[in-house]
Design an enzyme around this catalytic site. Structure first.
Site, PDB file in Angstrom:
ATOM      1  N   ASN A 113       0.850  -1.194   0.000  1.00  0.00           N
ATOM      2  CA  ASN A 113       0.000   0.000   0.000  1.00  0.00           C
ATOM      3  C   ASN A 113       0.885   1.243   0.000  1.00  0.00           C
ATOM      4  O   ASN A 113       2.107   1.140   0.067  1.00  0.00           O
ATOM      5  CB  ASN A 113      -0.977  -0.020   1.177  1.00  0.00           C
ATOM      6  CG  ASN A 113      -0.264  -0.042   2.512  1.00  0.00           C
ATOM      7  OD1 ASN A 113       0.418   0.911   2.868  1.00  0.00           O
ATOM      8  ND2 ASN A 113      -0.392  -1.146   3.231  1.00  0.00           N
ATOM      9  N   ASP A 135      -4.942  -5.947   5.009  1.00  0.00           N
ATOM     10  CA  ASP A 135      -6.112  -6.688   5.513  1.00  0.00           C
ATOM     11  C   ASP A 135      -6.148  -8.100   4.926  1.00  0.00           C
ATOM     12  O   ASP A 135      -6.728  -9.006   5.505  1.00  0.00           O
ATOM     13  CB  ASP A 135      -7.403  -5.961   5.130  1.00  0.00           C
ATOM     14  CG  ASP A 135      -7.531  -4.644   5.887  1.00  0.00           C
ATOM     15  OD1 ASP A 135      -7.015  -4.570   7.022  1.00  0.00           O
ATOM     16  OD2 ASP A 135      -8.114  -3.691   5.340  1.00  0.00           O
ATOM     17  N   PHE A 138      -5.341   3.953  14.250  1.00  0.00           N
ATOM     18  CA  PHE A 138      -5.581   4.922  13.180  1.00  0.00           C
ATOM     19  C   PHE A 138      -6.664   4.344  12.283  1.00  0.00           C
ATOM     20  O   PHE A 138      -6.695   3.136  12.058  1.00  0.00           O
ATOM     21  CB  PHE A 138      -4.304   5.139  12.348  1.00  0.00           C
ATOM     22  CG  PHE A 138      -3.414   6.208  12.909  1.00  0.00           C
ATOM     23  CD1 PHE A 138      -2.708   5.988  14.081  1.00  0.00           C
ATOM     24  CD2 PHE A 138      -3.292   7.431  12.273  1.00  0.00           C
ATOM     25  CE1 PHE A 138      -1.900   6.972  14.614  1.00  0.00           C
ATOM     26  CE2 PHE A 138      -2.476   8.427  12.795  1.00  0.00           C
ATOM     27  CZ  PHE A 138      -1.791   8.200  13.960  1.00  0.00           C
TER      28      PHE A 138
END
Ligand SMILES: Cc1cc2nc3c(=O)[nH]c(=O)nc-3n(C[C@H](O)[C@H](O)[C@H](O)COP(=O)(O)O)c2cc1C
Length: 408
Positions: free
Chosen positions: A212, A281, A325
């Protein structure tokens, strides 16, 4: 409340850069705030601003030479080094950074620098090419590693008629870094804080991964802010190009599973955990042993969910403060509040990376800090370091008092 600079002894080093004129104003600010300032100038520094000006403003004799003529001063470099509560080099030339990195002590200022145990702050100021030169970059990395604190230069008009990075931070900004340091130094002494940062990389095959866009900046600023307040900080970082924060133990990981193992291992003795990493994830269920060959047909990769690190900590936690977060692109606050409850967190910092000035790679962020009572605090746009300070302030307020002590 008085200024945190009151009665502090500041040794101000001035090296030979055009920004030396700003050191006069910086001295005034320090003096007005009640600090005692002792100025030491390099020989080149005296070409840019006179010792007389600095002596008048600081109300102290300016330190110039290791071996002054006609005077016996003994080991003054040791006396002055011990006197200082903090050392500030402003401006810091490419040359003095190189000499500091090399441990050279060939004039009074560098001799003082190698003799002091006080925190050292440097405000580099130089032409963009000098600043970006690999030698300067390496010297700054060495110094950061040793615990020197950088007050980074800004981007703007430079004296050499160019525009670029290298312009010394403004005196007010330098003074506020020192104020912040003195007002919070030692606040987190004997506390252990775990910070996670950066992306994770989940292998698809030996050469490819799912990743990411996280740069690690937010987590690295948090780690530095906590370390500056005296915490023992363990920074568990995914791949990131950020310079290693000073005085921080760094554990490097790649995958979500490695990050979980590292966090779990550190968790028991920790007082707080801040999960600023962007943990994948999902990961490929079965990474291929060999590089997947290119074909003309579509390729399907099966993905399985990774373990939720924060959820695991939330169910294990005793008195630790847990901060998460939430990076969301829609219903940001609502989603964050849900996460906070589900994962048993104490604080959650919600942000939308789609906003200009927020999110991955940006030097600034715009966030909403939400607590267990559902109170929300909008931060507005601010630097990641400033946001880190706000988060650390909130953690300090949430930490249970140490046994046998009356406060945090
Ligand atoms: C007009 C002029 C301006 C300079 N400005 C800078 C500067 O802003 N930053 C820098 O690193 N060096 C600058 N230099 C070069 C330094 O003065 C030179 O490298 C000197 O050896 C630094 O010595 P010091 O680090 O002992 O003070 C400048 C030189 C001149 C002649």
């Amino acid at each position: 409340m008085g200024s945190s600079l009151a009665q502090k002894n500041i040794l101000l080093g001035i090296s030979g850069g055009i920004a030396a004129y700003k050191a006069a104003y910086l001295t005034r600010i320090f003096k007005v705030e009640g600090a005692d300032v002792w100025v030491c100038m390099t020989e080149a520094g005296t070409k840019f601003i006179t010792p007389l000006t600095m002596e008048t403003l600081s109300e102290r004799e300016v330190l110039l030479r290791t071996f002054p003529e006609n005077r016996t001063v003994g080991t003054r470099h040791i006396t002055v080094a011990e006197w200082a509560d903090a050392v500030v080099i402003a401006p810091a030339t490419a040359d003095i950074l190189a000499r500091m990195a090399g441990g050279i002590a060939d004039d009074l200022l560098t001799t003082l620098l190698i003799s002091t145990v006080a925190p050292v702050f440097v405000a580099p100021a130089m032409n963009t090419r000098m600043y970006n030169h690999p030698a300067t970059r390496e010297n700054m990395a060495i110094l950061r590693d040793r615990g020197v604190r950088f007050i980074d230069p800004g981007v703007g008009d430079l004296a050499c008629n160019t525009i670029g990075v290298g312009r010394m931070a403004e005196p007010r900004q330098i003074a506020s870094v020192l104020q912040q340091y003195f007002s919070t130094a030692g606040q987190l002494k004997s506390r252990k804080i775990i910070v996670t940062a950066g992306p994770t990389q989940e292998p698809i095959d030996p050469v490819r991964y799912l990743g990411n866009r996280s740069s690690g900046k937010m987590g690295y600023r948090l780690a530095q802010a906590a370390a500056d307040r005296g915490a023992a900080v363990v920074l568990i970082s995914g791949p990131s190009a950020e310079p290693e924060p000073a005085g921080v133990e760094i554990v490097r990981v790649k995958t979500a599973a490695e990050m979980k193992a590292a966090v779990d291992e550190q968790f028991d003795g920790a007082d707080a955990v801040v999960m600023a990493a962007a943990v994948a994830d999902y990961r490929p269920t079965k990474p291929a042993d060999r590089k997947i060959k290119k074909k003309t047909t579509t390729l399907q990769i099966d993905l399985e969910p990774t373990d939720d690190i924060l959820r695991g900590l939330g169910s294990r936690k005793k008195s630790q403060v847990l901060v998460g977060f939430a990076l969301e692109t829609e219903k940001v606050v609502e989603q964050a509040q849900r996460k906070l409850k589900e994962k048993n967190l104490d604080l959650i910092v919600a942000n939308d990376p789609g906003l200009p000035g927020a999110g991955f790679g940006s030097e600034t962020n715009i966030a909403t800090i939400i607590d267990r009572e559902g109170q929300t605090e909008e931060t507005g746009k601010l630097s990641k370091r400033a946001l880190a300070e706000m988060i650390i302030d909130r953690i300090v307020a949430l930490l249970p008092p140490r046994q046998g002590s009356s406060g945090a």
